[in-house]
Scaffold this motif. Structure first.
Motif, PDB file in Angstrom:
ATOM      1  N   LEU A  17       0.837  -1.196   0.000  1.00 13.00           N
ATOM      2  CA  LEU A  17       0.000   0.000   0.000  1.00 13.00           C
ATOM      3  C   LEU A  17       0.876   1.252   0.000  1.00 13.00           C
ATOM      4  O   LEU A  17       1.946   1.278   0.604  1.00 13.00           O
ATOM      5  N   GLU A  18       0.414   2.282  -0.644  1.00  9.51           N
ATOM      6  CA  GLU A  18       1.142   3.552  -0.628  1.00  9.51           C
ATOM      7  C   GLU A  18       1.106   4.123   0.785  1.00  9.51           C
ATOM      8  O   GLU A  18       0.030   4.296   1.364  1.00  9.51           O
ATOM      9  N   PRO A  19       2.262   4.445   1.369  1.00 10.72           N
ATOM     10  CA  PRO A  19       2.280   4.936   2.746  1.00 10.72           C
ATOM     11  C   PRO A  19       1.934   6.415   2.840  1.00 10.72           C
ATOM     12  O   PRO A  19       2.744   7.253   3.227  1.00 10.72           O
ATOM     13  N   ALA A  20       0.709   6.754   2.468  1.00  6.86           N
ATOM     14  CA  ALA A  20       0.251   8.140   2.488  1.00  6.86           C
ATOM     15  C   ALA A  20      -1.189   8.163   2.946  1.00  6.86           C
ATOM     16  O   ALA A  20      -1.931   7.197   2.784  1.00  6.86           O
ATOM     17  N   GLY A  21      -1.582   9.281   3.526  1.00  2.00           N
ATOM     18  CA  GLY A  21      -2.951   9.426   4.003  1.00  2.00           C
ATOM     19  C   GLY A  21      -3.114  10.759   4.693  1.00  2.00           C
ATOM     20  O   GLY A  21      -2.442  11.742   4.363  1.00  2.00           O
ATOM     21  N   ASN A  22      -3.979  10.798   5.690  1.00  3.46           N
ATOM     22  CA  ASN A  22      -4.226  12.014   6.456  1.00  3.46           C
ATOM     23  C   ASN A  22      -3.109  12.178   7.471  1.00  3.46           C
ATOM     24  O   ASN A  22      -3.218  11.751   8.620  1.00  3.46           O
ATOM     25  N   THR A  23      -2.001  12.774   7.031  1.00  6.15           N
ATOM     26  CA  THR A  23      -0.861  13.048   7.899  1.00  6.15           C
ATOM     27  C   THR A  23      -0.699  14.554   8.064  1.00  6.15           C
ATOM     28  O   THR A  23      -1.570  15.330   7.666  1.00  6.15           O
ATOM     29  N   LEU A  24       0.408  14.987   8.624  1.00  8.93           N
ATOM     30  CA  LEU A  24       0.559  16.382   9.042  1.00  8.93           C
ATOM     31  C   LEU A  24       0.307  17.374   7.910  1.00  8.93           C
ATOM     32  O   LEU A  24      -0.275  18.441   8.118  1.00  8.93           O
ATOM     33  N   GLY A  25       0.739  17.045   6.699  1.00  7.33           N
ATOM     34  CA  GLY A  25       0.595  17.962   5.582  1.00  7.33           C
ATOM     35  C   GLY A  25      -0.833  18.230   5.168  1.00  7.33           C
ATOM     36  O   GLY A  25      -1.109  19.200   4.454  1.00  7.33           O
ATOM     37  N   SER A  26      -1.779  17.388   5.597  1.00 11.72           N
ATOM     38  CA  SER A  26      -3.177  17.628   5.244  1.00 11.72           C
ATOM     39  C   SER A  26      -3.732  18.864   5.937  1.00 11.72           C
ATOM     40  O   SER A  26      -4.703  19.459   5.481  1.00 11.72           O
ATOM     41  N   GLY A  27      -3.120  19.237   7.073  1.00  9.97           N
ATOM     42  CA  GLY A  27      -3.589  20.388   7.818  1.00  9.97           C
ATOM     43  C   GLY A  27      -4.813  20.146   8.677  1.00  9.97           C
ATOM     44  O   GLY A  27      -5.283  21.061   9.357  1.00  9.97           O
ATOM     45  N   LEU A  28      -5.349  18.917   8.686  1.00  9.95           N
ATOM     46  CA  LEU A  28      -6.550  18.646   9.478  1.00  9.95           C
ATOM     47  C   LEU A  28      -6.232  18.539  10.962  1.00  9.95           C
ATOM     48  O   LEU A  28      -7.002  18.970  11.815  1.00  9.95           O
ATOM     49  N   LEU A  29      -5.108  17.909  11.290  1.00 15.71           N
ATOM     50  CA  LEU A  29      -4.667  17.712  12.672  1.00 15.71           C
ATOM     51  C   LEU A  29      -5.708  16.987  13.511  1.00 15.71           C
ATOM     52  O   LEU A  29      -5.796  17.167  14.726  1.00 15.71           O
ATOM     53  N   ARG A  30      -6.508  16.161  12.889  1.00 15.85           N
ATOM     54  CA  ARG A  30      -7.439  15.286  13.585  1.00 15.85           C
ATOM     55  C   ARG A  30      -7.849  14.176  12.609  1.00 15.85           C
ATOM     56  O   ARG A  30      -7.786  14.354  11.393  1.00 15.85           O
ATOM     57  N   PRO A  31      -8.244  13.028  13.135  1.00 15.47           N
ATOM     58  CA  PRO A  31      -8.660  11.945  12.248  1.00 15.47           C
ATOM     59  C   PRO A  31      -9.912  12.323  11.473  1.00 15.47           C
ATOM     60  O   PRO A  31     -10.741  13.107  11.943  1.00 15.47           O
ATOM     61  N   ALA A  32     -10.037  11.745  10.292  1.00 17.29           N
ATOM     62  CA  ALA A  32     -11.187  12.043   9.438  1.00 17.29           C
ATOM     63  C   ALA A  32     -11.750  10.761   8.868  1.00 17.29           C
ATOM     64  O   ALA A  32     -11.017   9.788   8.630  1.00 17.29           O
ATOM     65  N   ALA A  33     -13.049  10.744   8.653  1.00 18.83           N
ATOM     66  CA  ALA A  33     -13.680   9.602   7.994  1.00 18.83           C
ATOM     67  C   ALA A  33     -13.152   9.478   6.577  1.00 18.83           C
ATOM     68  O   ALA A  33     -12.811  10.476   5.936  1.00 18.83           O
ATOM     69  N   ALA A  34     -13.071   8.265   6.105  1.00 15.41           N
ATOM     70  CA  ALA A  34     -12.546   8.038   4.759  1.00 15.41           C
ATOM     71  C   ALA A  34     -13.501   7.171   3.964  1.00 15.41           C
ATOM     72  O   ALA A  34     -14.212   6.329   4.518  1.00 15.41           O
ATOM     73  N   PRO A  35     -13.548   7.355   2.652  1.00 13.37           N
ATOM     74  CA  PRO A  35     -14.419   6.517   1.823  1.00 13.37           C
ATOM     75  C   PRO A  35     -13.899   5.090   1.753  1.00 13.37           C
ATOM     76  O   PRO A  35     -12.726   4.822   1.979  1.00 13.37           O
ATOM     77  N   ALA A  36     -14.789   4.183   1.431  1.00  9.56           N
ATOM     78  CA  ALA A  36     -14.410   2.778   1.309  1.00  9.56           C
ATOM     79  C   ALA A  36     -13.474   2.582   0.126  1.00  9.56           C
ATOM     80  O   ALA A  36     -13.607   3.232  -0.910  1.00  9.56           O
ATOM     81  N   ARG A  37     -12.505   1.702   0.296  1.00 13.92           N
ATOM     82  CA  ARG A  37     -11.653   1.308  -0.818  1.00 13.92           C
ATOM     83  C   ARG A  37     -12.429   0.345  -1.702  1.00 13.92           C
ATOM     84  O   ARG A  37     -13.284  -0.413  -1.224  1.00 13.92           O
ATOM     85  N   ARG A  38     -12.105   0.345  -2.983  1.00 12.84           N
ATOM     86  CA  ARG A  38     -12.786  -0.536  -3.936  1.00 12.84           C
ATOM     87  C   ARG A  38     -11.889  -1.657  -4.433  1.00 12.84           C
ATOM     88  O   ARG A  38     -12.268  -2.404  -5.331  1.00 12.84           O
ATOM     89  N   ASP A  39     -10.698  -1.775  -3.840  1.00 11.75           N
ATOM     90  CA  ASP A  39      -9.737  -2.749  -4.354  1.00 11.75           C
ATOM     91  C   ASP A  39      -9.556  -3.949  -3.431  1.00 11.75           C
ATOM     92  O   ASP A  39      -8.653  -4.755  -3.621  1.00 11.75           O
ATOM     93  N   GLY A  40     -10.407  -4.070  -2.402  1.00  9.49           N
ATOM     94  CA  GLY A  40     -10.296  -5.204  -1.514  1.00  9.49           C
ATOM     95  C   GLY A  40      -9.150  -5.112  -0.535  1.00  9.49           C
ATOM     96  O   GLY A  40      -8.817  -6.096   0.133  1.00  9.49           O
ATOM     97  N   ARG A  41      -8.517  -3.944  -0.415  1.00  8.72           N
ATOM     98  CA  ARG A  41      -7.427  -3.741   0.535  1.00  8.72           C
ATOM     99  C   ARG A  41      -7.917  -2.884   1.698  1.00  8.72           C
ATOM    100  O   ARG A  41      -8.868  -2.117   1.564  1.00  8.72           O
TER     101      ARG A  41
END
Length: 431
Positions: free
Chosen positions: A327-351
């Motif tokens: 898996l690509e090691p990227a997501g909602n990290t510091l650069g997103s600017g959210l500084l809090r967890p966020a809901a994410a859409p479902a993956r469509r690839d079975g991962r």
């Protein structure tokens, strides 16, 4: 990207001097808008003042690179080696950790001058183009990125104790999405390889750098298992609270139940019950929590109790790594600017989704050395190895982890009672 995050992966063509400048500037950016008082106070022994973080990360470069490696280098101040050493016994005595908040002097301006002094000397060192210090510079930059996350953690804890619930950063809303309802994903058992070996690159290892505790790469025997496609949500945790989970001793490990009783835990850290419902304290102040976002700021004991209540278990760290490999090691990290967890859409690839960013995920694995692990010689060997007892492993990074910092083999670790970090839960079960 998860939940509208804008995190970036490292530029493979970025030179060491450019990366040094970027990481150091990133640390200072976190301090923008803070008062001297904000940066001086220490809220608990586990946390450190922002000012101390700014100085300690400079101390690392001064102590391990400049003093031994740059001819003619003069340390900024003869007492800073004592004030800003963290836990390196081989380097010498240090100021007690619980008393860092008493250091009203040096002031913030002098600490910033210290950073400039070190940066100018590091520019001269890097301009020499020598290959020998490159690995140690990379370690120093990864170390500074860890302290960037600590700055967010420690400052959030400090401000949470203020009855005014002050905001530190303006609120940025996550991108709207249809939340992942979650599903169970199956993984084969057998002999699998985990850990970093320094020879392969890409999404599994995050490039050419890893901490020593991520290796050696070795084989493990796994039984078939299932992993949930996303972390446990705030809404699911609320159901645990309403079902009396914090008051049912049969769900808790003995030490966990003792912590519940001693600390009066009734909800995750920073949750606050209001007349109109629950809120959570964030860098933007108190906010109503999103029921679809991953639950955060829970201890290992709470994670384990929730898993028991749900009839499931926490994943082994080897299971987590096998599920994350590729898996690509990227997501909602510091650069997103959210500084809090966020809901994410479902993956469509079975991962599985949200494996990187949002919340660190507790595993059922104790933090211990891999077979064949040997700490580095000298003081830098104290970086990870001497902490391999009485702590538990977390995986995946969080919303305060710098972009590109984590990889599938990355091992974070905390004591099971701690919860001021951005830690959450993903469930597993035997297949």
């Amino acid at each position: 990207m998860q939940g509208g995050a804008t995190a970036r992966l490292p530029d493979p063509g970025e030179g060491l001097a450019a990366r040094y400048s970027r990481v150091r500037a990133g640390t200072m950016a976190l301090a923008e808008g803070l008062s001297a008082e904000d940066m001086t106070v220490q809220s608990m022994p586990d946390a450190s003042p922002v000012k101390w973080h700014l100085a300690h990360t400079s101390w690392f470069f001064e102590t391990f690179l400049l003093t031994p490696g740059l001819p003619g280098y003069r340390p900024f101040h003869p007492s800073f080696g004592y004030l800003f050493n963290s836990y390196y016994e081989a380097v010498g005595a240090r100021h007690p950790r619980p008393m860092r908040g008493l250091l009203t002097r040096p002031g913030v301006a002098e600490v910033i001058a210290y950073r400039r002094h070190v940066d100018e000397a590091m520019a001269a060192l890097l301009a020499q183009g020598r290959e020998e210090p490159a690995a140690l510079v990379a370690l120093g930059l990864a170390h500074e990125e860890q302290h960037q996350e600590l700055i967010v953690m420690d400052l959030l804890h400090l401000l949470s104790l203020n009855p005014l619930a002050p905001a530190w950063k303006p609120m940025r809303r996550p991108a709207p999405c249809e939340a992942d309802p979650g599903r169970w994903l199956s993984f084969d058992g057998g002999i699998r390889s985990i850990g970093w070996d320094g020879s392969h690159h890409g999404s599994h290892c995050g490039g050419g750098f890893a901490f020593d505790n991520e290796g050696p790469r070795h084989e493990v025997l796994l039984r078939p298992f299932r992993l949930f496609s996303r972390p446990v949500t705030n809404g699911e945790w609320l159901a645990f609270i309403e079902a009396g989970g914090y008051g049912e001793p049969s769900l808790w490990l003995s030490d966990g139940w003792a912590a519940v009783q001693a600390q009066g835990w009734q909800a995750p850290a920073y949750w606050r019950r209001r007349d109109d419902g629950w809120t959570g304290f964030t860098p933007a102040g108190d906010l109503p929590f999103d029921p679809d976002a991953p639950v955060c700021h829970v201890s290992f004991y709470e994670a384990d109790a929730f898993a028991r209540w749900a009839g499931k278990r926490l994943p082994l760290e080897a299971e987590w790594e096998v599920a994350a490999e590729g898996l690509e090691p990227a997501g909602n990290t510091l650069g997103s600017g959210l500084l809090r967890p966020a809901a994410a859409p479902a993956r469509r690839d079975g991962r599985p989704g949200q494996m990187f960013g949002d919340v660190w995920e507790w595993t059922a694995s104790a933090y211990s050395p891999y077979p064949g692990f040997r700490p580095a010689a000298g003081a830098v060997g104290e970086y990870n190895g001497k902490f391999m007892a009485n702590q538990m492993v977390l995986r995946g990074g969080c919303c305060a982890t710098p972009d590109g910092h984590v990889r599938a083999s990355y091992r974070n670790f905390f004591y099971p009672h701690q919860r001021w970090m951005f830690a959450g839960v993903r469930l597993a079960e035997d297949a």
